[in-house]
Scaffold this motif. Sequence first.
Motif, PDB file in Angstrom:
ATOM      1  N   ASP A   1       0.847  -1.182   0.000  1.00 40.69           N
ATOM      2  CA  ASP A   1       0.000   0.000   0.000  1.00 40.69           C
ATOM      3  C   ASP A   1       0.887   1.237   0.000  1.00 40.69           C
ATOM      4  O   ASP A   1       1.747   1.394   0.853  1.00 40.69           O
ATOM      5  CB  ASP A   1      -0.897  -0.026   1.238  1.00 40.69           C
ATOM      6  CG  ASP A   1      -1.874   1.126   1.266  1.00 40.69           C
ATOM      7  OD1 ASP A   1      -2.334   1.435   2.365  1.00 40.69           O
ATOM      8  OD2 ASP A   1      -2.188   1.689   0.213  1.00 40.69           O
ATOM      9  N   VAL A   2       0.702   2.133  -0.971  1.00 43.52           N
ATOM     10  CA  VAL A   2       1.557   3.306  -1.082  1.00 43.52           C
ATOM     11  C   VAL A   2       0.913   4.549  -0.500  1.00 43.52           C
ATOM     12  O   VAL A   2       1.477   5.619  -0.554  1.00 43.52           O
ATOM     13  CB  VAL A   2       1.967   3.578  -2.547  1.00 43.52           C
ATOM     14  CG1 VAL A   2       2.882   2.499  -3.040  1.00 43.52           C
ATOM     15  CG2 VAL A   2       0.767   3.737  -3.431  1.00 43.52           C
ATOM     16  N   THR A   3      -0.261   4.426   0.067  1.00 40.74           N
ATOM     17  CA  THR A   3      -0.881   5.589   0.690  1.00 40.74           C
ATOM     18  C   THR A   3      -0.229   5.834   2.034  1.00 40.74           C
ATOM     19  O   THR A   3      -0.056   4.919   2.830  1.00 40.74           O
ATOM     20  CB  THR A   3      -2.400   5.384   0.883  1.00 40.74           C
ATOM     21  OG1 THR A   3      -2.594   4.213   1.677  1.00 40.74           O
ATOM     22  CG2 THR A   3      -3.103   5.238  -0.447  1.00 40.74           C
ATOM     23  N   PRO A   4       0.195   7.079   2.279  1.00 40.76           N
ATOM     24  CA  PRO A   4       0.863   7.352   3.552  1.00 40.76           C
ATOM     25  C   PRO A   4      -0.116   7.249   4.705  1.00 40.76           C
ATOM     26  O   PRO A   4      -1.274   7.622   4.602  1.00 40.76           O
ATOM     27  CB  PRO A   4       1.374   8.782   3.389  1.00 40.76           C
ATOM     28  CG  PRO A   4       0.513   9.388   2.346  1.00 40.76           C
ATOM     29  CD  PRO A   4       0.074   8.257   1.444  1.00 40.76           C
TER      30      PRO A   4
ATOM     31  N   ILE B   1       6.367   6.809  -8.312  1.00 38.20           N
ATOM     32  CA  ILE B   1       5.154   6.604  -9.125  1.00 38.20           C
ATOM     33  C   ILE B   1       4.604   7.941  -9.592  1.00 38.20           C
ATOM     34  O   ILE B   1       4.226   8.096 -10.756  1.00 38.20           O
ATOM     35  CB  ILE B   1       4.104   5.811  -8.323  1.00 38.20           C
ATOM     36  CG1 ILE B   1       4.579   4.374  -8.143  1.00 38.20           C
ATOM     37  CG2 ILE B   1       2.746   5.838  -9.017  1.00 38.20           C
ATOM     38  CD1 ILE B   1       3.732   3.556  -7.196  1.00 38.20           C
ATOM     39  N   ASP B   2       4.582   8.941  -8.699  1.00 32.67           N
ATOM     40  CA  ASP B   2       4.095  10.264  -9.089  1.00 32.67           C
ATOM     41  C   ASP B   2       4.955  10.869 -10.190  1.00 32.67           C
ATOM     42  O   ASP B   2       4.436  11.477 -11.125  1.00 32.67           O
ATOM     43  CB  ASP B   2       4.065  11.201  -7.880  1.00 32.67           C
ATOM     44  CG  ASP B   2       2.967  10.862  -6.891  1.00 32.67           C
ATOM     45  OD1 ASP B   2       2.049  10.090  -7.266  1.00 32.67           O
ATOM     46  OD2 ASP B   2       3.036  11.353  -5.743  1.00 32.67           O
TER      47      ASP B   2
ATOM     48  N   ASP C   1       8.451   5.193  -2.770  1.00 25.93           N
ATOM     49  CA  ASP C   1       7.727   4.529  -3.857  1.00 25.93           C
ATOM     50  C   ASP C   1       6.649   5.432  -4.433  1.00 25.93           C
ATOM     51  O   ASP C   1       6.470   5.501  -5.646  1.00 25.93           O
ATOM     52  CB  ASP C   1       7.097   3.224  -3.363  1.00 25.93           C
ATOM     53  CG  ASP C   1       8.121   2.146  -3.082  1.00 25.93           C
ATOM     54  OD1 ASP C   1       9.270   2.282  -3.564  1.00 25.93           O
ATOM     55  OD2 ASP C   1       7.781   1.171  -2.379  1.00 25.93           O
ATOM     56  N   LYS C   2       5.929   6.132  -3.585  1.00 27.61           N
ATOM     57  CA  LYS C   2       4.881   7.032  -4.051  1.00 27.61           C
ATOM     58  C   LYS C   2       5.473   8.164  -4.866  1.00 27.61           C
ATOM     59  O   LYS C   2       4.932   8.546  -5.905  1.00 27.61           O
ATOM     60  CB  LYS C   2       4.082   7.591  -2.880  1.00 27.61           C
ATOM     61  CG  LYS C   2       2.897   8.430  -3.332  1.00 27.61           C
ATOM     62  CD  LYS C   2       2.076   8.888  -2.160  1.00 27.61           C
ATOM     63  CE  LYS C   2       0.850   9.666  -2.531  1.00 27.61           C
ATOM     64  NZ  LYS C   2       0.907  10.533  -3.655  1.00 27.61           N
TER      65      LYS C   2
ATOM     66  N   ASN D   1       7.441   3.619   1.638  1.00 24.03           N
ATOM     67  CA  ASN D   1       6.193   3.923   0.960  1.00 24.03           C
ATOM     68  C   ASN D   1       6.215   5.321   0.363  1.00 24.03           C
ATOM     69  O   ASN D   1       5.710   5.537  -0.738  1.00 24.03           O
ATOM     70  CB  ASN D   1       5.008   3.794   1.916  1.00 24.03           C
ATOM     71  CG  ASN D   1       4.674   2.354   2.231  1.00 24.03           C
ATOM     72  OD1 ASN D   1       5.078   1.447   1.518  1.00 24.03           O
ATOM     73  ND2 ASN D   1       3.959   2.146   3.310  1.00 24.03           N
ATOM     74  N   ARG D   2       6.802   6.276   1.066  1.00 27.89           N
ATOM     75  CA  ARG D   2       6.882   7.640   0.536  1.00 27.89           C
ATOM     76  C   ARG D   2       7.776   7.702  -0.693  1.00 27.89           C
ATOM     77  O   ARG D   2       7.482   8.393  -1.655  1.00 27.89           O
ATOM     78  CB  ARG D   2       7.392   8.587   1.611  1.00 27.89           C
ATOM     79  CG  ARG D   2       6.386   8.858   2.695  1.00 27.89           C
ATOM     80  CD  ARG D   2       6.920   9.819   3.713  1.00 27.89           C
ATOM     81  NE  ARG D   2       5.994   9.938   4.830  1.00 27.89           N
ATOM     82  CZ  ARG D   2       6.317  10.395   6.011  1.00 27.89           C
ATOM     83  NH1 ARG D   2       7.550  10.778   6.256  1.00 27.89           N
ATOM     84  NH2 ARG D   2       5.421  10.484   6.970  1.00 27.89           N
TER      85      ARG D   2
END
Length: 99
Positions: free
Chosen positions: A3-6, A84-85, A80-81, A77-78
């Motif tokens: 899950d990439v949502t912080p 992706i962004d 990776d996000k 996760n941050r």
Amino acid sequence: MTDVTPSVQRPTTAAFFVQSAIAFGVSLLALLVGIARLPVGPWERGYLGLGLVFVVSSAFTLAKCVRDRQEVSEVTNRVDKARIDKLLTEVDPFGQSKV
């Protein structure tokens, strides 16, 4: 995939911190009094006291390890996000070239 949502972490309130510290102190004190008042010899008391020290230090170490693992996963996760962004902003989904 992860899950990439912080995660949203709310700061610990002072009341919760004080309550936790008091609960820890009361339980530690109660156990120490219990060990001191047991009708056993000094060797048995010493053994139980050392066991108490080991359990408390192990609990603090485990809590630190869990916290560190959680912080590492949040940073990952941050990152990776952010990757992706960046990819999403660079790619034109309709395949149109800029003129």
